[in-house]
Design an enzyme around this catalytic site. Sequence first.
Site, PDB file in Angstrom:
ATOM      1  N   LYS A 201       0.855  -1.192   0.000  1.00 37.93           N
ATOM      2  CA  LYS A 201       0.000   0.000   0.000  1.00 37.93           C
ATOM      3  C   LYS A 201       0.885   1.234   0.000  1.00 37.93           C
ATOM      4  O   LYS A 201       1.659   1.460   0.927  1.00 37.93           O
ATOM      5  CB  LYS A 201      -0.904  -0.016   1.239  1.00 37.93           C
ATOM      6  CG  LYS A 201      -1.830   1.194   1.318  1.00 37.93           C
ATOM      7  CD  LYS A 201      -2.780   1.071   2.499  1.00 37.93           C
ATOM      8  CE  LYS A 201      -3.699   2.275   2.599  1.00 37.93           C
ATOM      9  NZ  LYS A 201      -4.634   2.164   3.720  1.00 37.93           N
ATOM     10  N   LYS A 254      -2.508  -1.592  -3.687  1.00 35.41           N
ATOM     11  CA  LYS A 254      -3.246  -0.325  -3.627  1.00 35.41           C
ATOM     12  C   LYS A 254      -2.307   0.860  -3.746  1.00 35.41           C
ATOM     13  O   LYS A 254      -1.309   0.887  -3.019  1.00 35.41           O
ATOM     14  CB  LYS A 254      -3.977  -0.296  -2.284  1.00 35.41           C
ATOM     15  CG  LYS A 254      -4.873   0.892  -2.046  1.00 35.41           C
ATOM     16  CD  LYS A 254      -5.538   0.792  -0.688  1.00 35.41           C
ATOM     17  CE  LYS A 254      -6.520   1.941  -0.522  1.00 35.41           C
ATOM     18  NZ  LYS A 254      -7.225   1.880   0.753  1.00 35.41           N
TER      19      LYS A 254
HETATM   20 ZN   LIG Z   1      -5.981   3.497   8.072  1.00 35.53          ZN
END
Ligand SMILES: [Zn+2]
Length: 328
Positions: A201, A254
Site C-alpha cells: 500500500k 493499492k
Molecule cells: Zn488506516
Amino acid sequence: MTFPANRMRRLRRNDALRALVRETVLEPGDLIYPLFICPGEGVRNPVSSMPGVFNLSIDEAVREAQEAAKLGLGGLLLFGLPESKDEEGTGAYDENGIVQQALRALKQSDAAKNLVLIGDVCLCEYTSHGHCGVVVKSRDGFDIDNDPTLELLARTAVSQAKAGADVVAPSDMMDGRVAAIRKALDTEGFGQTPILSYASKFASAFYGPFREAADSAPQFGDRRSYQMDGANMREAMREIELDLEEGADMILMKPAMPYLDVVHAARERFGVPMGAYQVSGEYSMLQAAFEKGWLDRNRAILESLLGIRRAGADFIVTYFAKDAAKLL
Ligand SMILES: [Zn+2]
C-alpha cells in the site's frame, strides 16, 4: 513467417472472433464493492468528491448488498464511520461498533449468502487524529507507535470475525500486523478466517476522495512513515513476502492504476490470490471526465478494470463494481 502470410487483423474481424481469442476476461464475481457504513436509519449521504458513492446506514447497506448479490458481485468491503472518535480508535474494536453491527445485519440477510463480507481492519476512521495507529510524542514531534497498535488491530479483526466477517483485511501498514492478527484469530477460535492483507500500500494522492467518504483525513502530519514510498518496487516485494510469511492468505495492492507494474511484478513472483484496489482518486478522476463528456463512460469503466486484471489481479475492489457488472 511474415506479412502477407501473417495478418494480425484476421482475428479482429468481428465480435465473435474477438471474443474467441480474448485473453483476459472480466466477470462480476471478480469485483468487490466498498461500502461506507454510518449510524442512523434510511441514511444515504452522497460523498461529494465521489459521485454515485454514499455513506449508508445499515438498512441502506443491506439494500445495497441485495443489489450486489443480484448482480453477482464477488463481495463487499466494509468501512465504518463511527458515532464518535477517540485517541485509541475504540470504535474499531467495539463489539457494537458500526461495522460489527453492519456485519451482523448483513449476515442475517439473504443477500450475504453469495457475497464475501470483508472487514477493513484499520484505526484511522475511528481515531480522533485520523492516523492508522497509536500516536505518541517523539523527538520529531509525533510518531505512530507500531507495537501497541498491533494489539488494537488484532482486537478489531477478532471483533469483526465474531460479528460475521468472512475475511479480514488489514490496511494499516504497521509492521507485524498480519502475524498479530493471525495469532489472535486462532486463539479466539477463528482459525478458518482468512486474512487479505493490504500488503503493498503506497502513500498516494489518489486516496484523497476516500478521506471525505470515510472521514479519515489525518489531523496532522501524513501517512508516509507507514505507507510505502511510491518509488519503491523492491520494497513492495519485500512487504508482500513478509506478509505471506506472517500468514496472509491473499494480498491486496493499492492503488491500482499508477502501480500496475507493481501488480504485475507481484503476480509474476507470488502464487497467491491477489486483488487490486481501484482507489477513490482513480474513480473520481474518471467520473469527472464523464461529467465533462470527455470519455465514453461505459467503455472507460471496463477498460480501466480490464487493465488491472491484465496486469495480474484476480479480483478488483472498485466503486464501479455495480456499474461494471451491469455492463458485463
Ligand atoms: Zn488506516
